[in-house]
Enzyme design. Structure first.
Site, PDB file in Angstrom:
ATOM      1  N   PHE A 135       0.792  -1.230   0.000  1.00 60.69           N
ATOM      2  CA  PHE A 135       0.000   0.000   0.000  1.00 60.69           C
ATOM      3  C   PHE A 135       0.828   1.286   0.000  1.00 60.69           C
ATOM      4  O   PHE A 135       0.283   2.366   0.199  1.00 60.69           O
ATOM      5  CB  PHE A 135      -1.008  -0.011   1.144  1.00 60.69           C
ATOM      6  CG  PHE A 135      -0.475   0.198   2.529  1.00 60.69           C
ATOM      7  CD1 PHE A 135      -1.334   0.617   3.540  1.00 60.69           C
ATOM      8  CD2 PHE A 135       0.838  -0.039   2.856  1.00 60.69           C
ATOM      9  CE1 PHE A 135      -0.871   0.806   4.841  1.00 60.69           C
ATOM     10  CE2 PHE A 135       1.302   0.138   4.142  1.00 60.69           C
ATOM     11  CZ  PHE A 135       0.432   0.564   5.138  1.00 60.69           C
ATOM     12  N   TYR A 136       2.129   1.198  -0.266  1.00 59.84           N
ATOM     13  CA  TYR A 136       2.928   2.414  -0.394  1.00 59.84           C
ATOM     14  C   TYR A 136       2.450   3.198  -1.618  1.00 59.84           C
ATOM     15  O   TYR A 136       2.352   2.653  -2.718  1.00 59.84           O
ATOM     16  CB  TYR A 136       4.412   2.078  -0.556  1.00 59.84           C
ATOM     17  CG  TYR A 136       5.109   1.655   0.726  1.00 59.84           C
ATOM     18  CD1 TYR A 136       4.502   1.781   1.977  1.00 59.84           C
ATOM     19  CD2 TYR A 136       6.392   1.136   0.686  1.00 59.84           C
ATOM     20  CE1 TYR A 136       5.151   1.396   3.140  1.00 59.84           C
ATOM     21  CE2 TYR A 136       7.048   0.746   1.851  1.00 59.84           C
ATOM     22  CZ  TYR A 136       6.423   0.876   3.074  1.00 59.84           C
ATOM     23  OH  TYR A 136       7.087   0.487   4.215  1.00 59.84           O
ATOM     24  N   THR A 137       2.204   4.477  -1.413  1.00 63.86           N
ATOM     25  CA  THR A 137       1.683   5.379  -2.451  1.00 63.86           C
ATOM     26  C   THR A 137       0.564   4.716  -3.255  1.00 63.86           C
ATOM     27  O   THR A 137       0.563   4.733  -4.488  1.00 63.86           O
ATOM     28  CB  THR A 137       2.795   5.892  -3.389  1.00 63.86           C
ATOM     29  OG1 THR A 137       3.514   4.789  -3.944  1.00 63.86           O
ATOM     30  CG2 THR A 137       3.756   6.785  -2.638  1.00 63.86           C
TER      31      THR A 137
END
Length: 361
Positions: A59-61
């Site tokens: 779920f990074y960026t």
């Protein structure tokens, strides 16, 4: 230690660089971060210098970080196979769906399949449990991870931001059932965040987990950007996260880092990173970079070898005081060893220990 002087991660045969490239900032989908073009430049600079270890999360960026890695590395099989790509599960990407995140079998396997698709690869080298899910039995998580390893979709597994007692439970269950166990521990660790030294660091050493610290510069507080001289004149990029640490104790530490950096002809950030890498159990330090220039500054840490005196000076400014049971264990050394020196450690004879020559009843 240059980037191409590799170390094994924990008690495993996985070879990684002493500095790991963190990809949390890759992508500008949250209104901040690094453009696709500069993200690719950062990846190229890191790998050209011999770096082989890249860390991201589902779920990074909003998943764009994984997609950038897939487009630039994953789709090129020969290049992908030369690198160690790590990603994480647990984060929920689907608002309103209770099974969209966490560590249950349904969520975990779905997260892995989606990460493989975004990364454009057939396998993940190191798959991290991102955050402990107290609602899922740990044996369910470990069984599902072992199934992914058996299927060839994951090579190794690691754990992040989880209590020491739960990690021990997970690895003991895996050991007794013949499943894959955690080989790495990802936790926050810096000169300003040393709480893990109470339980997590000793646990990692006992169970052979290689530590890969995140936020080794404490959200940029130790980057060299903030000094006593410009106190109050800098707007912190991360607001309260940084402002809460800009106090006299931190400025005293930064003053010392500046002195040591000058002695080594380097910068404050590289000294702070070198201290983290010198700590017991640390295999590879995760460095983030929103700009190519930041990567260049941070990578200088591989050339900094701090002396014992320099390490002691930094320790004296930041060593935390832990309460129970650590204070009790320190006192107990005298009871156990009778004032002698064992394994290089000595403690005064406890008042509960009989004087030398006295006889028990």
């Amino acid at each position: 230690m240059p980037l191409d002087q590799y170390v094994t991660l924990g008690r495993s045969g996985l070879r990684v660089s002493p500095l790991c490239l963190g990809a949390m900032t890759f992508g500008e989908d949250l209104g901040w971060g690094t453009s696709v073009e500069e993200s690719q430049q950062i990846i190229d600079r890191y790998t050209e210098l011999g770096g082989n270890f890249i860390d991201t999360a589902n779920f990074y960026t909003r998943s764009h970080s994984e997609k950038i890695l897939g487009d630039h590395i994953g789709r090129h099989a020969a290049r992908r196979d030369r690198l160690v790509i790590a990603t994480k599960f647990s984060g929920n990407l689907y608002p309103g769906d209770p099974n969209g995140g966490g560590s249950g079998r349904k969520s975990l396997i779905n997260a892995c399949e989606n990460s493989l698709r975004r990364l454009q690869t057939d396998y993940i080298d190191l798959y991290w449990l991102h955050i402990w899910d107290a609602n899922t039995p740990i044996e369910e998580t470990m069984a599902a991870l072992d199934d992914l390893v058996a299927a060839g979709k994951v090579r190794y597994i690691g754990v992040s931001d989880t209590p020491a007692w739960k990690i021990v439970e997970a690895n003991l269950i895996a050991r007794f059932r013949g499943w894959s166990s955690f080989i790495g521990l990802q936790v926050e660790y810096s000169l300003l965040e040393r709480a893990i030294e109470q339980e997590l660091v000793p646990m990692a050493g006992e169970f052979g987990l290689g530590i890969t610290p995140w936020s080794p510069l404490k959200s940029g507080v130790l980057s060299g950007k903030y000094t006593r001289a410009n106190s109050g004149g800098h707007n912190a990029d991360r607001g309260a996260m940084v402002d809460a640490f800009l106090n006299e104790k931190t400025y005293a530490l930064i003053d010392e880092l500046e002195v040591i950096a000058k002695a080594h002809q380097t910068n404050v950030a590289s000294v702070a990173l070198a201290w983290v890498h010198a700590q017991s159990g640390v295999s590879s330090v995760i460095i983030g970079a929103r700009r190519l220039s930041q990567l260049d500054d941070n990578i200088k840490a591989v050339d900094v070898n701090l002396t014992a005196d320099e390490l002691d000076r930094l320790d004296a400014l930041t060593t935390p005081r832990f309460g129970f049971p650590n204070n009790m264990l320190e006192m107990a050394a005298g009871i156990l060893n009778g004032g002698t020196t064992v394994n290089g450690m000595s403690a005064p004879t406890s008042e509960y220990v009989m004087p030398k020559g006295a006889q028990p009843y």
